[in-house]
Design a protein around this motif. Structure first.
Motif, mmCIF file in Angstrom:
data_model
loop_
_atom_site.group_PDB
_atom_site.id
_atom_site.type_symbol
_atom_site.label_atom_id
_atom_site.label_comp_id
_atom_site.label_asym_id
_atom_site.label_seq_id
_atom_site.Cartn_x
_atom_site.Cartn_y
_atom_site.Cartn_z
ATOM 1 N N GLU A 234 0.839 -1.206 0.000
ATOM 2 C CA GLU A 234 0.000 0.000 0.000
ATOM 3 C C GLU A 234 0.872 1.253 0.000
ATOM 4 O O GLU A 234 0.551 2.259 -0.616
ATOM 5 N N LYS A 289 -5.044 6.130 -2.478
ATOM 6 C CA LYS A 289 -5.826 6.981 -1.565
ATOM 7 C C LYS A 289 -5.285 8.404 -1.485
ATOM 8 O O LYS A 289 -6.029 9.369 -1.417
ATOM 9 N N LYS A 290 -3.941 8.483 -1.475
ATOM 10 C CA LYS A 290 -3.327 9.805 -1.277
ATOM 11 C C LYS A 290 -3.720 10.785 -2.366
ATOM 12 O O LYS A 290 -3.854 11.985 -2.107
ATOM 13 N N PHE A 292 -6.377 11.314 -3.627
ATOM 14 C CA PHE A 292 -7.638 11.961 -3.263
ATOM 15 C C PHE A 292 -7.518 12.698 -1.935
ATOM 16 O O PHE A 292 -7.971 13.827 -1.796
ATOM 17 N N ALA A 293 -6.872 12.047 -0.981
ATOM 18 C CA ALA A 293 -6.759 12.640 0.352
ATOM 19 C C ALA A 293 -6.031 13.977 0.304
ATOM 20 O O ALA A 293 -6.295 14.864 1.118
ATOM 21 N N ASP A 316 -14.378 3.499 -2.813
ATOM 22 C CA ASP A 316 -13.002 3.755 -2.387
ATOM 23 C C ASP A 316 -12.651 5.236 -2.509
ATOM 24 O O ASP A 316 -11.880 5.773 -1.712
ATOM 25 N N SER A 320 -11.470 7.457 0.602
ATOM 26 C CA SER A 320 -10.204 8.198 0.543
ATOM 27 C C SER A 320 -10.408 9.663 0.859
ATOM 28 O O SER A 320 -9.557 10.308 1.457
ATOM 29 N N ASP A 322 -12.857 10.884 2.681
ATOM 30 C CA ASP A 322 -13.353 11.024 4.044
ATOM 31 C C ASP A 322 -14.371 12.164 4.164
ATOM 32 O O ASP A 322 -14.292 12.997 5.086
#
Lengths: 354, 176, 245
Positions: A234, A289-290, A292-293, A316, A320, A322
């Motif tokens: 990941e 994820k990053k 988007f985060a 997802d 990501s 949140d």
């Protein structure tokens, strides 16, 4: 071999696999990926390899298990209903920590579904598919060239992490032709397969390829060890492409061939002065994820996820983000391909509703 | 410049090959190109089409929904796709098989009896090449020579006679 | 002092989990003796099934793979295609080989896959606690045939050697048993032949061993042996069904 050739996605991925040192292919015919098997059937005997048409997808994936356990680079390919049949074997392969490459040229589902392109196997590919706590690395190429590059890399990733890697395409990517270069691929460093069942030659203790651990604490320990490996993956292997995101107020996200459709829509929207960009996940697991985060919530007002499904990756994307940016979804399914204009309409509606 | 070409007809008319030849020629010309076939249950005589995009820029969506060039080799194909052609686009039909009038008058329309012309060359199956020759003549997609070059690369040397007859069919269309 | 009897090298020195009177222990030993005698332990890769013999991978000194239920012939095919010069065998029970894995068995045999299959037929599922097997006898009472196996409901037992002997890819299909010293010796000879066939690249060889399951048959080991003789052997006649010379 740096000359460009015009090749179908299915054939190009088969060629890439052979070039990556795949010596064994076990498969079963199913539309729209049959060209993979046909190419392998033609090439493998000439190139010191094995092609075997199995009696079923179930048998094919278990042949993969045997060959992978015996230390070979091995691949199987299928399309959605066939991948469902392979899930038993995939779970065992993951449970026995074996490396292999599995191709899913996705078609419409559920059930027999249809034979036109779809992305409705995202959950199956990224959330397990078979039973148990495990993951596959899932690559989602969006062009024939990327399909070639990622197929080669898939074998390395599988060997490095001792786990199955899935190439997730769709009927469109498998059937389309594009110019492709089989340039020199620089292999990654591969650990020796000291665990493989090659015969002890009476020189070492026997190797056992196995996924059965009857003592619960032993099994838990093994799964926790595997989870550590997943954590590394990941961290290190998540990939995406960002397109015109710098000043974007709307981010479109899509993977595979759908990203190409969305990109056309993004370009058309840009021509109309709409500040829109795109994030294209290249690995579906690990999910990037990053990407988007780390979006700037002051700038980006909306995220639009486009898929050839009823909305699977969108979960997802939402996780990501949140809940920091509202996420909309547009999808066509059952083998219907969204058009750039449909995506454009959706982008415009979001832009006007800001 | 981007050409979005849709070639459509019955299975067996060489729809996919015509598109493939065009795509191959474009690749040899260092253009960006994609070729996408329709696919379905294997059936001779069913409908078939392919999308070919030839561009100076990377091809994003490989699916042609609004062709700048439509080649309709049978009436159902014209019925299905005529409306989708872009304004000022070009439509090519086989007048031997399609008797209906064009609905569009904001496009350039070319109806040539390609099947009949191919038959006159003793090559009834090369209606696709005759039409392709006409497309090359009437559009700026690719120079004629690059199609011939692609033909030489795609037809094996052992089938020299096939190369000649295909070339002749392309020339016939080009000069029509 | 001369040692006249010892544990075969190919058999791991651990106590096995099998019940008293179970045939697996005997057949494991026979396989190990054959691996020793043919001097092939170092080049052999075994495939264990799902069922009572699931832990076979702990009992043989050669490299082993544990297969999913019924898939051992497919797994063995994968291994053999990678290592055509190694010796590959599967060890399977009746549920594994003749119910859930019928397709894999038949097609590995039809391909003439050059592997050795050791098939233990004891007419019942052992590991899950005594349910009907594809080889359970007519009228046999099991947990899932509490009123006995009937023609109307469960149909008839599968005769694996007879069925496989019709396939061109099969080099050897032989049925043996373990109810006497003589029978055990014959079983060992058959197993040895099945391995030698593979070394000689003759194709698919299967030895079906009619065996006992005292625990799930609800019998003592001695009674079980008697039950095997009186009930199983008439249904599963011993003999060579196919021997491609």
């Amino acid at each position: 071999m740096s000359e460009k050739v015009l090749m179908k996605g299915n054939e190009a991925l088969a060629e890439a696999a052979i070039q990556a040192g795949c010596k064994h292919f076990f498969g079963y015919p199913i539309t729209p990926q049959t060209e993979v098997a046909a190419y392998m059937a033609k090439q493998m005997p000439k190139r010191d390899g094995t092609f075997l048409q199995a009696e079923s997808e179930v048998a094919a994936i278990n042949m993969v298990y045997g060959a992978a356990g015996a230390g070979a680079r091995v691949m199987t390919s299928s399309s959605s209903p066939g991948i469902s049949l392979k899930q038993e074997g995939i779970s065992y392969i993951a449970g026995a920590d074996l490396p292999c490459v599995i191709v899913n040229i996705v078609r419409g589902g559920p059930g027999l579904g249809g034979i036109q392109p779809a992305q409705s196997d995202y959950f199956q590919a990224t959330k397990g598919g078979g039973h148990g706590d495990y993951h596959l690395v899932v690559f989602a190429p969006s062009s024939v060239q990327e399909l070639v590059n990622l197929t080669k890399e898939a074998f390395d990733v599988a060997d490095i992490y001792r786990m199955p890697v899935m190439i997730m395409g769709d009927g469109m990517l498998g059937q389309m032709m594009e110019p492709v270069e089989f340039g020199a691929y620089t292999p990654r460093e591969i650990p020796e397969k000291t665990w493989a069942t090659t015969g002890t030659e009476m020189k070492r203790k026997h190797n056992v390829v196995n996924s059965l651990y009857i003592t619960a604490s032993d099994l838990e320990e093994l799964i926790l060890e595997r989870q550590k490996r997943y954590d590394v993956i990941e961290e290190k292997e998540a990939r995406f492409e960002a397109y015109k995101t710098e000043d974007a107020e709307i981010i479109v996200t899509a993977y595979g061939i759908t990203a190409r459709i969305a990109q056309t829509a993004v370009n058309k929207a840009r021509e109309q002065g709409i500040k829109v960009g795109m994030i294209r996940p290249i690995t579906l697991w690990p999910f990037p994820k990053k990407a988007f985060a780390e979006l700037d919530t002051n700038k980006v007002k909306n995220v639009l996820c486009v898929e050839m499904s009823m909305g699977q990756m969108v979960e997802d994307v939402r996780l990501s983000l949140d809940c920091k940016i509202p996420v909309d979804f547009f999808g066509r399914t059952g083998g219907v391909v969204p058009t750039p204009d449909e995506v454009l309409t959706k982008i415009k509606a979001l832009y006007e509703g800001r | 410049m981007t050409h979005e070409i849709l070639i459509s007809g019955f299975g067996g008319q060489g729809v996919l090959f015509a598109g493939k030849l065009l795509a191959y020629a474009a690749m040899l010309e260092e253009k960006y190109v994609s070729w996408l076939p329709s696919y379905g249950p294997e059936m001779r005589g069913g409908t078939a089409n392919c999308s070919v995009i030839i561009s100076d820029e990377p091809v994003s969506c490989p699916l042609v929904t609004n062709p700048t060039v439509l080649v309709a080799m049978n009436a159902p194909s014209l019925d299905k796709f005529e409306d989708s052609v872009t304004k000022d686009g070009k439509i090519f039909t086989d007048a031997s098989l399609i008797s209906q009038e064009f609905k569009r008058n904001d496009t350039s329309n070319f109806a040539i009896p390609s099947t009949k012309m191919a038959e006159e060359l003793q090559a009834s199956k090369l209606s696709n090449m005759v039409l392709l020759g006409k497309v090359v003549k009437e559009t700026s997609v690719l120079p004629f020579e690059s199609i011939i070059n692609a033909l030489k690369k795609t037809v094996p040397a052992s089938k020299q006679a096939m190369l000649e007859i295909n070339k002749k069919a392309l020339e016939t269309g080009f000069n029509a | 002092m001369e040692q006249v009897f010892k544990r075969p090298h190919a058999l791991v020195d651990v106590s096995e989990h099998y019940c008293p009177g179970c045939g697996h222990g005997i057949v494991h030993r026979l396989v190990a003796e054959v691996l020793d005698e043919l001097d092939i332990e170092g080049k052999t890769i075994g495939v264990a099934p799902v069922g009572c013999a699931v832990f076979a991978y702990n009992y043989f000194e050669c490299d082993m793979q544990e297969a999913a239920h019924g898939r051992a012939p497919a797994v063995a095919t994968g291994i053999k295609r990678v290592h055509p010069d190694k010796v590959v065998f599967t060890y399977q029970g009746d549920g594994d080989l003749a119910a859930i894995g019928t397709a894999e068995t038949v097609h590995a045999a039809a391909r003439g896959e050059n592997i050795t299959v050791i098939f233990i037929n004891n007419a019942i599922y052992g590991m899950t606690g005594g349910q009907m097997a594809p080889t359970s006898l007519m009228g046999q009472v099991t947990q899932t045939t509490p009123y006995g196996r009937t023609e109307q409901n469960q149909g008839f037992p599968i005769h694996v050697c007879e069925m496989l002997s019709t396939l061109d890819g099969v080099a050897l299909a032989q049925r043996t048993t373990i109810n006497s010293v003589k029978a055990i010796k014959e079983t060992k000879a058959a197993i040895k032949k099945a391995f030698q066939n593979q070394i000689d690249k003759k194709g698919f060889s299967i030895v079906e061993v009619v065996s006992t399951c005292p625990t799930n048959w609800g019998k003592t080991p001695v009674e079980a042996m008697k039950w095997l003789e009186e009930n199983m052997l008439p249904v599963y006649p011993l003999g060579v069904y196919k021997d491609k010379e």
